[in-house]
Design a protein around this motif. Structure first.
Motif, mmCIF file in Angstrom:
data_model
loop_
_atom_site.group_PDB
_atom_site.id
_atom_site.type_symbol
_atom_site.label_atom_id
_atom_site.label_comp_id
_atom_site.label_asym_id
_atom_site.label_seq_id
_atom_site.Cartn_x
_atom_site.Cartn_y
_atom_site.Cartn_z
ATOM 1 N N PHE A 11 0.746 -1.198 -0.030
ATOM 2 C CA PHE A 11 0.024 0.067 0.145
ATOM 3 C C PHE A 11 0.807 1.214 -0.136
ATOM 4 N N PRO A 12 0.377 2.303 -0.671
ATOM 5 C CA PRO A 12 1.254 3.632 -0.423
ATOM 6 C C PRO A 12 1.537 3.927 1.008
ATOM 7 N N GLY A 13 2.675 4.318 0.961
ATOM 8 C CA GLY A 13 3.170 5.109 2.459
ATOM 9 C C GLY A 13 3.355 6.585 1.878
ATOM 10 N N TRP A 14 2.656 7.443 2.812
ATOM 11 C CA TRP A 14 2.753 8.842 2.601
ATOM 12 C C TRP A 14 3.799 9.623 3.349
ATOM 13 N N PHE A 15 4.307 10.747 2.766
ATOM 14 C CA PHE A 15 5.258 11.509 3.619
ATOM 15 C C PHE A 15 4.312 12.706 3.969
ATOM 16 N N GLY A 16 3.024 13.221 3.425
ATOM 17 C CA GLY A 16 2.502 14.065 3.986
ATOM 18 C C GLY A 16 1.606 14.760 2.743
ATOM 19 N N THR A 17 0.834 15.937 3.308
ATOM 20 C CA THR A 17 -0.111 16.691 2.379
ATOM 21 C C THR A 17 0.493 18.070 2.711
ATOM 22 N N ARG A 18 0.372 18.810 1.322
ATOM 23 C CA ARG A 18 0.969 20.281 1.472
ATOM 24 C C ARG A 18 0.475 20.766 0.345
ATOM 25 N N ARG A 19 0.414 22.142 0.228
ATOM 26 C CA ARG A 19 -0.208 23.002 -0.709
ATOM 27 C C ARG A 19 1.150 23.531 -1.684
ATOM 28 N N THR A 20 0.945 23.436 -2.839
ATOM 29 C CA THR A 20 2.071 23.961 -3.768
ATOM 30 C C THR A 20 2.246 25.261 -3.522
ATOM 31 N N GLN A 21 3.708 25.662 -3.604
ATOM 32 C CA GLN A 21 3.981 27.212 -3.572
ATOM 33 C C GLN A 21 4.783 27.433 -4.847
ATOM 34 N N GLY A 22 4.272 28.384 -5.525
ATOM 35 C CA GLY A 22 4.737 28.668 -6.868
ATOM 36 C C GLY A 22 4.741 27.587 -7.839
ATOM 37 N N GLY A 23 3.797 26.596 -7.601
ATOM 38 C CA GLY A 23 3.451 25.530 -8.632
ATOM 39 C C GLY A 23 4.323 24.202 -8.151
ATOM 40 N N ALA A 24 4.981 24.204 -7.229
ATOM 41 C CA ALA A 24 5.882 23.129 -6.772
ATOM 42 C C ALA A 24 5.686 22.880 -5.203
ATOM 43 N N VAL A 25 5.853 21.631 -5.020
ATOM 44 C CA VAL A 25 5.761 20.875 -3.574
ATOM 45 C C VAL A 25 6.905 19.998 -3.543
ATOM 46 N N ALA A 26 7.325 19.505 -2.297
ATOM 47 C CA ALA A 26 8.338 18.410 -2.171
ATOM 48 C C ALA A 26 8.188 17.816 -0.493
ATOM 49 N N LEU A 27 8.296 16.745 -0.331
ATOM 50 C CA LEU A 27 8.062 15.951 0.734
ATOM 51 C C LEU A 27 9.113 14.760 0.837
ATOM 52 N N SER A 28 9.718 14.490 2.010
ATOM 53 C CA SER A 28 10.332 13.491 1.860
ATOM 54 C C SER A 28 10.434 12.793 3.441
ATOM 55 N N GLY A 29 10.917 11.497 3.505
ATOM 56 C CA GLY A 29 10.696 10.651 4.670
ATOM 57 C C GLY A 29 11.708 9.430 4.465
ATOM 58 N N ARG A 30 11.957 8.863 5.685
ATOM 59 C CA ARG A 30 12.886 7.824 5.637
ATOM 60 C C ARG A 30 11.876 6.370 5.178
ATOM 61 N N VAL A 31 12.374 5.485 4.446
ATOM 62 C CA VAL A 31 12.014 4.451 3.812
ATOM 63 C C VAL A 31 12.780 3.316 4.096
ATOM 64 N N GLU A 32 12.211 2.235 4.636
ATOM 65 C CA GLU A 32 12.679 0.869 4.589
ATOM 66 C C GLU A 32 12.530 0.181 3.518
ATOM 67 N N MET A 33 13.691 -0.278 2.868
ATOM 68 C CA MET A 33 13.360 -1.026 1.617
ATOM 69 C C MET A 33 14.428 -1.923 1.442
ATOM 70 N N LEU A 34 13.945 -3.080 0.955
ATOM 71 C CA LEU A 34 14.695 -4.483 0.860
ATOM 72 C C LEU A 34 15.291 -4.231 -0.662
ATOM 73 N N ALA A 35 16.559 -5.021 -0.895
ATOM 74 C CA ALA A 35 17.366 -5.047 -2.218
ATOM 75 C C ALA A 35 16.391 -5.587 -3.241
ATOM 76 N N ASP A 36 15.461 -6.276 -2.974
ATOM 77 C CA ASP A 36 14.920 -6.927 -4.125
ATOM 78 C C ASP A 36 13.454 -6.098 -4.445
#
Length: 151
Positions: A105-130
């Motif tokens: 299922f999707p993992g969400w970094f969050g919700t935000r309003r664009t500013q100047g037409g752009a937006v970016a969010l980040s977070g830590r993701v635990e991911m396996l090599a495969d």
């Protein structure tokens, strides 16, 4: 009546300027902070040259950057093409992982309003090599995704 002769004393250190001690402390703290910033920048891993995965949408581009196939910080970003339009929009940004057996299922970094037409969010993701990963964006009830990126 006689006037006493003036006293002669050994010259002492010059009088201190008010705030001189504080200025030296301020300079020392500033230099220490700059050294810390420089050391942190030198120790940081280099940023990827190209986006990990981007998807062209009708009115913009959705991208996901990060160390595919390993744990780390991932960033999802959306940039609208052309002028930002009459108003900014609210988007939800995240990721989705999969391997041969399951699509997560999707993992969400969050919700935000664009500013100047752009937006970016980040977070830590635990991911396996495969595992593969892709960026996900939700606006109102519509979900947009990038192509899968695998290591």
């Amino acid at each position: 009546m006689s006037v006493p002769a003036p006293r002669r004393t050994v010259p002492g250190p010059p009088a201190r300027r008010p705030g001189g001690h504080h200025r030296a402390r301020r300079v020392t703290v500033t230099l220490a902070a700059l050294g810390l910033v420089a050391a942190t920048a030198a120790a940081a891993p280099p940023a990827p040259d190209a986006p990990t995965g981007c998807g062209e949408l009708v009115r913009g581009q959705l991208c996901l950057r990060g160390p595919v196939g390993s744990d780390g910080t991932y960033a999802a970003s959306y940039r609208r093409h052309g002028p930002a339009g009459p108003g900014e929009i609210i988007v939800r940004l995240g990721y989705q992982r999969k391997n041969d057996r399951i699509t997560a299922f999707p993992g969400w970094f969050g919700t935000r309003r664009t500013q100047g037409g752009a937006v970016a969010l980040s977070g830590r993701v635990e991911m396996l090599a495969d595992e593969c990963i892709r960026g996900v964006m939700q606006r109102a009830q519509t979900i947009y995704v990038t192509q899968w990126t695998c290591s």
